[in-house]
Write a protein that holds these residues in place. Structure first.
Motif, PDB file in Angstrom:
ATOM      1  N   GLU A  86     -35.208  30.600  13.814  1.00 61.58           N
ATOM      2  CA  GLU A  86     -36.394  30.636  14.664  1.00 61.58           C
ATOM      3  C   GLU A  86     -37.576  30.181  13.821  1.00 61.58           C
ATOM      4  N   THR A  87     -38.625  29.710  14.467  1.00 58.98           N
ATOM      5  CA  THR A  87     -39.817  29.367  13.701  1.00 58.98           C
ATOM      6  C   THR A  87     -41.044  29.486  14.585  1.00 58.98           C
ATOM      7  N   GLY A  88     -42.165  29.828  13.942  1.00 55.51           N
ATOM      8  CA  GLY A  88     -43.440  29.918  14.646  1.00 55.51           C
ATOM      9  C   GLY A  88     -44.351  28.799  14.186  1.00 55.51           C
ATOM     10  N   ALA A  89     -44.821  28.913  12.935  1.00 56.74           N
ATOM     11  CA  ALA A  89     -45.673  27.873  12.379  1.00 56.74           C
ATOM     12  C   ALA A  89     -44.910  26.601  12.063  1.00 56.74           C
ATOM     13  N   GLY A  90     -43.587  26.689  12.067  1.00 61.12           N
ATOM     14  CA  GLY A  90     -42.776  25.516  11.777  1.00 61.12           C
ATOM     15  C   GLY A  90     -42.316  25.431  10.344  1.00 61.12           C
ATOM     16  N   TYR A 146     -46.925  37.480  15.867  1.00 57.94           N
ATOM     17  CA  TYR A 146     -45.743  38.314  16.051  1.00 57.94           C
ATOM     18  C   TYR A 146     -46.212  39.739  16.315  1.00 57.94           C
ATOM     19  N   PRO A 147     -45.612  40.453  17.286  1.00 59.72           N
ATOM     20  CA  PRO A 147     -46.144  41.757  17.701  1.00 59.72           C
ATOM     21  C   PRO A 147     -45.687  42.940  16.868  1.00 59.72           C
ATOM     22  N   LEU A 202     -43.462  32.939  18.638  1.00 63.57           N
ATOM     23  CA  LEU A 202     -42.441  33.350  17.676  1.00 63.57           C
ATOM     24  C   LEU A 202     -41.529  34.462  18.199  1.00 63.57           C
ATOM     25  N   LYS A 203     -42.082  35.455  18.888  1.00 60.32           N
ATOM     26  CA  LYS A 203     -41.248  36.558  19.393  1.00 60.32           C
ATOM     27  C   LYS A 203     -40.143  36.020  20.289  1.00 60.32           C
ATOM     28  N   ASP A 204     -40.493  35.134  21.177  1.00 65.51           N
ATOM     29  CA  ASP A 204     -39.517  34.608  22.133  1.00 65.51           C
ATOM     30  C   ASP A 204     -38.528  33.662  21.463  1.00 65.51           C
ATOM     31  N   ALA A 205     -38.993  32.921  20.457  1.00 64.81           N
ATOM     32  CA  ALA A 205     -38.082  32.060  19.704  1.00 64.81           C
ATOM     33  C   ALA A 205     -37.035  32.897  18.973  1.00 64.81           C
ATOM     34  N   THR A 206     -37.462  34.035  18.418  1.00 60.56           N
ATOM     35  CA  THR A 206     -36.528  34.922  17.727  1.00 60.56           C
ATOM     36  C   THR A 206     -35.503  35.487  18.697  1.00 60.56           C
ATOM     37  N   SER A 207     -35.965  35.897  19.870  1.00 61.92           N
ATOM     38  CA  SER A 207     -35.050  36.436  20.881  1.00 61.92           C
ATOM     39  C   SER A 207     -34.001  35.407  21.280  1.00 61.92           C
ATOM     40  N   GLU A 208     -34.429  34.167  21.502  1.00 63.04           N
ATOM     41  CA  GLU A 208     -33.498  33.118  21.912  1.00 63.04           C
ATOM     42  C   GLU A 208     -32.512  32.785  20.805  1.00 63.04           C
ATOM     43  N   ALA A 209     -32.982  32.764  19.554  1.00 62.38           N
ATOM     44  CA  ALA A 209     -32.086  32.469  18.437  1.00 62.38           C
ATOM     45  C   ALA A 209     -31.008  33.538  18.311  1.00 62.38           C
ATOM     46  N   MET A 210     -31.391  34.805  18.472  1.00 58.96           N
ATOM     47  CA  MET A 210     -30.404  35.887  18.381  1.00 58.96           C
ATOM     48  C   MET A 210     -29.404  35.806  19.528  1.00 58.96           C
ATOM     49  N   ARG A 211     -29.880  35.482  20.735  1.00 53.72           N
ATOM     50  CA  ARG A 211     -28.956  35.333  21.866  1.00 53.72           C
ATOM     51  C   ARG A 211     -27.963  34.197  21.624  1.00 53.72           C
ATOM     52  N   HIS A 212     -28.448  33.121  21.048  1.00 50.00           N
ATOM     53  CA  HIS A 212     -27.579  31.981  20.764  1.00 50.00           C
ATOM     54  C   HIS A 212     -26.527  32.346  19.726  1.00 50.00           C
ATOM     55  N   TRP A 213     -26.909  33.130  18.738  1.00 50.48           N
ATOM     56  CA  TRP A 213     -25.979  33.517  17.673  1.00 50.48           C
ATOM     57  C   TRP A 213     -24.812  34.338  18.219  1.00 50.48           C
ATOM     58  N   VAL A 214     -25.037  35.091  19.288  1.00 49.47           N
ATOM     59  CA  VAL A 214     -23.980  35.911  19.879  1.00 49.47           C
ATOM     60  C   VAL A 214     -22.730  35.076  20.157  1.00 49.47           C
ATOM     61  N   GLY A 215     -22.918  33.854  20.650  1.00 50.03           N
ATOM     62  CA  GLY A 215     -21.777  33.014  20.988  1.00 50.03           C
ATOM     63  C   GLY A 215     -21.366  32.040  19.901  1.00 50.03           C
TER      64      GLY A 215
END
Length: 401
Positions: free
Chosen positions: A126-130, A315-316, A183-196
């Motif tokens: 995941e990345t926020g600032a890139g 990031y929250p 960034l929060k949402d990018a992290t969530s999506e990356a973790m969901r992708h890792w599941v599979g």
């Protein structure tokens, strides 16, 4: 500016910021709050890293990459003109001078080596600032791995230069269009992708967040900042250690790496958060992205959106070890506004010829403010980690200046 009162728990007898935490916990924080499908993957990563970190061959290979590819050690630069203006002795640990332009490369090279050791052929990030995305794409290209980077749509727009760099390096950049699109949402999506994709992919988390073992693993890979700075301060300063050690904090990896080198010294540790993303200063206990820590929440306990002009601080929450350091009273966490950060970036550029990342400018803004109001006594020595360079933020700054 408001800070949460410290509970000041007793410091454990073996100190802080040492080896891996028992059961993945830093006091009441940390843990492994992951879907069942990721628990085994996290366990494998933890065991593999413990084994690798005890292997001189792995440590030697990483040290060589950090030297010949990333450009370590980075210098300790005295900010002479700004120090004279502020009445303190300010030293900058120059992570902006690493290859790719930030501290992120330290962590990513270590995790990429670990991935190859584990037989994984792809890095997910995941990345926020890139900057973490660029570092991941760089390490993947260097070691012959694939890379998939998740990035919020809003961050893609404001960090277009880094998006181009990632794609030029061969990485796939996946826009995230849900939630705040940061960034929060990018992290969530990356973790969901890792599941599979646990069988062939390694999730290369960019900060000291996430399920165990990531918070302490990333801290250990970033410890090189603090260890180098400790040795450099010993050679440069009459007292051997600075009075204050300061770093910006989003999830908190550059700060954790810096603080690790000074946790057993009298130096005062100060983490500087964005006013709109102050997990350590104003967060409440909660669970997000696999760990228990301090997060911004509404009255119903729902995670609220963070805001910062610096995408890497948007990031929250904060990493669990930072929450623990706050409770122990070993580190203090303060906040800085967007305007203060922008003014600090301009001031460093015009006094020292250094354009910092807006994330790093938050740390500098606190130093400027604290020197001005007497919180930093005249003549104090201050080590500040300059976590990244400001090329990526030029478009943002052009709109404001």
């Amino acid at each position: 500016m408001r800070e949460v009162p410290l509970r000041r728990e007793p410091v454990p007898p073996d100190g802080v910021m040492g080896g891996p935490p028992a059961r993945g916990r830093f006091g009441e924080y940390g843990g492994r709050y992951a879907p069942e499908s990721l628990v085994e993957a996290c366990r494998e990563v933890g065991e593999a890293f413990r084994e690798a970190w005890a292997d001189p061959g792995f440590r030697g290979a990483l040290a060589r990459l950090l030297a010949v590819h990333a450009g370590r050690p980075t210098p300790l630069t005295p900010a002479l003109r700004l120090s004279e203006e502020l009445g303190v002795r300010l030293y900058l640990k120059r992570e902006d001078l690493t290859h790719t332009g930030s501290h992120k490369i330290n962590n990513v090279l270590g995790q990429a080596l670990l991935a190859t050791r584990m037989g994984r052929r792809r890095l997910i990030a995941e990345t926020g600032a890139g900057q973490h995305g660029v570092a991941t794409a760089t390490a993947a290209a260097l070691l012959g791995l694939e890379a998939t980077v998740f990035m919020g749509e809003r961050d893609i727009e404001r960090q277009a230069l880094n998006v181009f760099r990632m794609r030029m390096l061969g990485a796939e950049v996946v826009p995230v269009i849900t939630g705040s699109r940061t960034l929060k949402d990018a992290t969530s999506e990356a973790m969901r992708h890792w599941v599979g994709a646990t069988g062939d992919s390694h999730y290369c988390i960019g900060s000291v967040v996430g399920p165990d073992p990531y918070p302490w693993m990333v801290r250990e890979l970033q410890r090189v900042i603090g260890d180098e700075a400790r040795a450099q301060c010993a050679a440069e300063l009459r007292t051997g250690v600075p009075d204050h050690v300061v770093a910006c904090v989003g999830g908190g990896s550059n700060a954790a790496g810096t603080f690790a080198g000074f946790a057993d010294t009298p130096a005062r540790l100060v983490g500087v958060e964005a006013e709109g993303g102050a997990g350590a200063a104003r967060g409440r206990l909660g669970v997000l992205h696999g760990c228990r820590s301090l997060f911004l929440q509404d009255g119903d306990g729902q995670i609220t959106q963070a805001h910062s002009i610096a995408a890497g601080l948007d990031y929250p929450g904060v990493g669990p070890e930072h929450a623990h350091l706050r409770d122990l009273g070993r580190a203090r966490y303060v906040t800085v506004t967007d305007d203060e950060a922008v003014r600090a970036a301009v001031r460093l550029a015009r006094t020292e010829g250094i354009v910092p990342a807006l994330e790093s400018a938050h740390a500098l803004a606190w130093v400027i403010r604290a020197a001005g109001d007497g919180e930093l006594p005249a003549g104090s020595t201050v080590l500040m980690t300059l976590s990244g360079r400001g090329d990526k933020d030029v478009s943002t700054l052009k709109e404001l200046l």
